[in-house]
Design a protein around this motif. Structure first.
Motif, PDB file in Angstrom:
ATOM      1  N   ASN A  78      13.188  -4.689  11.001  1.00 38.80           N
ATOM      2  CA  ASN A  78      14.250  -4.555   9.998  1.00 38.80           C
ATOM      3  C   ASN A  78      14.626  -5.950   9.499  1.00 38.80           C
ATOM      4  O   ASN A  78      15.735  -6.444   9.732  1.00 38.80           O
ATOM      5  N   TYR A 130       5.358  -2.745   2.178  1.00 40.37           N
ATOM      6  CA  TYR A 130       6.722  -3.207   1.992  1.00 40.37           C
ATOM      7  C   TYR A 130       6.976  -3.520   0.526  1.00 40.37           C
ATOM      8  O   TYR A 130       6.043  -3.732  -0.257  1.00 40.37           O
ATOM      9  N   THR A 134       9.802  -5.658  -2.307  1.00 37.17           N
ATOM     10  CA  THR A 134      10.288  -7.040  -2.415  1.00 37.17           C
ATOM     11  C   THR A 134      11.437  -7.329  -1.463  1.00 37.17           C
ATOM     12  O   THR A 134      11.720  -8.494  -1.167  1.00 37.17           O
ATOM     13  N   ASP A 135      12.102  -6.287  -0.963  1.00 33.64           N
ATOM     14  CA  ASP A 135      13.269  -6.548  -0.115  1.00 33.64           C
ATOM     15  C   ASP A 135      13.330  -5.733   1.174  1.00 33.64           C
ATOM     16  O   ASP A 135      14.301  -5.826   1.926  1.00 33.64           O
ATOM     17  N   SER A 136      12.312  -4.933   1.463  1.00 37.31           N
ATOM     18  CA  SER A 136      12.336  -4.167   2.710  1.00 37.31           C
ATOM     19  C   SER A 136      10.924  -3.902   3.215  1.00 37.31           C
ATOM     20  O   SER A 136       9.952  -3.945   2.449  1.00 37.31           O
ATOM     21  N   GLU A 173      10.038 -11.791   3.557  1.00 36.82           N
ATOM     22  CA  GLU A 173       9.705 -13.215   3.580  1.00 36.82           C
ATOM     23  C   GLU A 173       9.338 -13.707   4.979  1.00 36.82           C
ATOM     24  O   GLU A 173       8.677 -14.738   5.131  1.00 36.82           O
ATOM     25  N   HIS A 174       9.755 -12.951   5.992  1.00 35.01           N
ATOM     26  CA  HIS A 174       9.459 -13.357   7.365  1.00 35.01           C
ATOM     27  C   HIS A 174       8.151 -12.768   7.902  1.00 35.01           C
ATOM     28  O   HIS A 174       7.777 -13.046   9.041  1.00 35.01           O
ATOM     29  N   HIS A 190      13.703  -9.113   6.244  1.00 30.57           N
ATOM     30  CA  HIS A 190      13.233  -9.328   4.886  1.00 30.57           C
ATOM     31  C   HIS A 190      11.733  -9.642   4.906  1.00 30.57           C
ATOM     32  O   HIS A 190      11.255 -10.339   5.814  1.00 30.57           O
TER      33      HIS A 190
END
Length: 249
Positions: free
Chosen positions: A71, A123, A125-127, A75-76, A73
């Protein structure tokens, strides 16, 4: 039954004798499976690496994929490859083998590839819906003659066969340890440990991308997973994708 002292990874293990690809199988079931489910196969008929390259996967090696649902973002997500590589080198160390990590996703022993890692997922852009983390580790499998100059197995290094189940257990436990640190946001620790095992930082490298070739010295890895290269003119350049070759002194 494999008894694991883990909190997330390996609570459910799906064992298959033969499959096209553990990653493809895991992606098909990922939406219905719980986080930490592991798919492991004796043989992969169409094992794959980056850029859809084939990965020779005969009996005797450890061919596995882990379904993760962090859970966090997106980006990680690149850091998942980092924790996988750390788990592999720590597993190798448990058996007396020194491993080094070549950016972005290979583990080397004696300058030869012993493990490849492939992260795929679904996924936005945000989840993140899920990530499938594939690991192919050469354990007791025979290396094809045409790959002997570039690939190696644990058996080749030690001179004897290793119980595959013990390697599997150790790798799952170490993946679980690093994944928990990842979920806890210990990104700085993960990067520092990764750098300690790096085979590229401080070395001259040649990076071949889809459209260009870059030669320079690898100086660092940023928290977004990119490799930072110092070019001959002193400029710094971030590399997000490409094949790395390096010269060993």
């Amino acid at each position: 039954m494999l008894d694991l002292n883990t909190k997330i990874i390996g609570k459910k293990i799906i064992c298959i004798q033969e499959v096209d690809s553990t990653n493809e199988f895991a992606k098909e079931i990922a939406s219905q499976e719980k986080e930490g489910t592991v798919v492991v196969a004796d043989i992969q008929r169409r094992g794959k690496g980056r850029k859809l390259r084939s990965w020779v996967s005969p009996k005797g090696g450890l061919w596995m994929s882990v379904i993760l649902k962090p859970n966090l973002h997106p980006e990680h997500m690149p850091k998942l490859v980092f924790i996988s590589a750390l788990a592999v080198v720590e597993t190798l160390a448990e058996f007396g083998i020194e491993g080094k990590i070549k950016w972005p996703n290979d583990v080397l022993v004696n300058r030869k590839k012993i493990c490849g890692i492939l992260s795929e997922g679904k996924y936005s852009t945000d989840s993140v819906e899920y990530v499938v983390l594939g690991i192919g580790l050469n354990v007791n499998n025979e290396i094809p003659v045409d790959l002997l100059d570039v690939a190696i197995s644990m058996k080749d290094v030690l001179g004897f066969r290793i119980p595959l189940v013990e390697v599997f257990r150790s790798l799952l436990e170490k993946l679980d340890k690093w994944y928990l640190r990842y979920l806890d946001g210990q990104y700085a620790l993960i990067l520092e440990e990764w750098k300690a095992y790096s085979a590229v930082i401080g070395r001259e490298v040649r990076i071949v991308g889809d459209k260009e070739e870059i030669i320079g010295t690898a100086v660092d890895v940023s928290d977004d997973g990119s490799l930072i290269i110092a070019l001959k003119d002193g400029a710094l350049k971030k590399i997000y994708y490409g094949d790395v070759s390096l010269r060993f002194s």
